[in-house]
Design a protein around this motif. Structure first.
Motif, short mmCIF file in Angstrom:
data_model
loop_
_atom_site.label_atom_id
_atom_site.label_comp_id
_atom_site.label_asym_id
_atom_site.label_seq_id
_atom_site.Cartn_x
_atom_site.Cartn_y
_atom_site.Cartn_z
N GLY A 16 33.92 48.36 31.99
CA GLY A 16 33.67 49.68 31.37
C GLY A 16 32.72 50.51 32.22
N ASP A 88 41.72 48.99 31.83
CA ASP A 88 40.51 48.15 31.69
C ASP A 88 40.78 47.10 30.61
OD1 ASP A 88 38.21 47.16 30.39
OD2 ASP A 88 37.15 49.07 30.40
N ARG A 129 23.44 44.76 25.57
CA ARG A 129 24.40 45.88 25.52
C ARG A 129 24.35 46.60 24.17
NH1 ARG A 129 30.47 45.08 27.11
NH2 ARG A 129 30.31 43.31 25.72
N ARG A 161 28.12 45.21 19.53
CA ARG A 161 29.45 44.72 19.16
C ARG A 161 29.34 43.40 18.40
NH1 ARG A 161 33.06 45.37 24.57
NH2 ARG A 161 33.80 43.36 23.83
MG MG Z 1 34.44 46.82 28.21
#
Ligand code: MG
Ligand code: G5P
Length: 217
Positions: A16, A88, A129, A161
């Motif tokens: 990403g 991706d 992240r 996430r």
């Molecule tokens: Mg990613």
């Protein structure tokens, strides 16, 4: 020649991050991230989203047919099937790669780049992240948001996430390394496979850019 690029890399390898950098340098490129598409489906509580939620939480791959169909629809929707694009996180299995090839026909993938980042580096990155629903990715140490825990563009709150917990990350890494050799062999047999590596995206980006630039006119 249009660039039809696949980024292959472990969870947290920087797919990403490197995609955003490449898009800034190559404005004619369009990217599709299957992870982002699935998270959007989950957000909208669609039938695919409910299915994806269960798979993603378990760190498992969704069925190949479903993923290939989703990417084909997205390429058609954006009208880029015969233009330059970057994928991706897709394809991840030889069967997905074969499906994609069948659907692209004369517009086949002409560059696959494996991002080779040491697994011990990756685990630390994922723990830090934070992301925005647009797919924009931050890292508390590496590329922190301007305002803590807020998206730079919209000011909306960032989230972590649900599949970024240590147990699911371990499963995702295992899945990735199981699939790596077969998909690598598939694209080596097509003569389009290359590899870049390093411990940071700053080291990897110039290598990736050089490869991409050599195909894009
Ligand atoms: Mg990613
Ligand atoms: P995703 O969403 O494709 P993954 O697991 O393949 O998920 P992920 O986690 O999105 O990949 P990434 O995009 O490779 O990782 O990495 P990133 O977000 O750019 O960088 C990770 C962190 O490191 C960020 O915080 C970033 O800021 C930081 N960072 C980057 N570079 C550096 C650096 O140099 N130094 C430091 N310190 N930090 C850095 O797929 C999710 C799930 O969806 C399903 C599967 O269930 C999958 O598990 N799915 C599919 N299922 C079947 N088939 C498919 N094709 C599927 N695609 C998705």
């Amino acid at each position: 020649m249009p660039l039809r690029l696949v980024l292959l890399g472990a969870p947290g390898s920087g797919k990403g991050t490197l995609t955003s950098r490449l898009l800034k340098q190559m404005p004619r490129l369009t990217s599709i991230s299957t992870g982002d598409l699935l998270r959007a489906e989950i957000q909208s509580s669609t039938p695919i989203g409910r299915l994806a939620d269960a798979y993603i939480k378990e760190g498992k791959l969704l069925p190949d047919e479903l993923m290939a169909g989703m990417v084909e629809t997205e390429l058609a929707k954006r009208d880029i099937i015969d233009k330059s694009f970057l994928l991706d996180g897709f394809p991840r299995t030889p069967s997905q790669a074969l499906e994609l090839e069948r659907r692209l026909q004369d517009n086949n993938i002409n560059l696959v780049v494996e991002l080779d980042v040491p697994p011990d580096v990756i685990v630390g990155r994922i723990a830090n992240r934070w992301m925005h629903s647009s797919g924009r990715v931050y890292n508390l140490e590496y590329n922190p948001p301007k305002v803590p825990f807020k998206d730079d563009v919209t000011g909306e709150p960032l989230f972590q996430r649900p599949d970024d917990n240590p147990e699911t990350v371990r499963k995702r890494l295992k899945t990735y390394y199981e699939q790596l050799e077969p998909i690598k062999r598939f694209y080596q047999s097509r003569g389009v496979y290359d590899k870049v590596g390093g411990e940071t995206s700053d080291i990897i980006f110039p290598q990736l850019y050089r490869l991409a630039k050599s195909l894009l006119d």
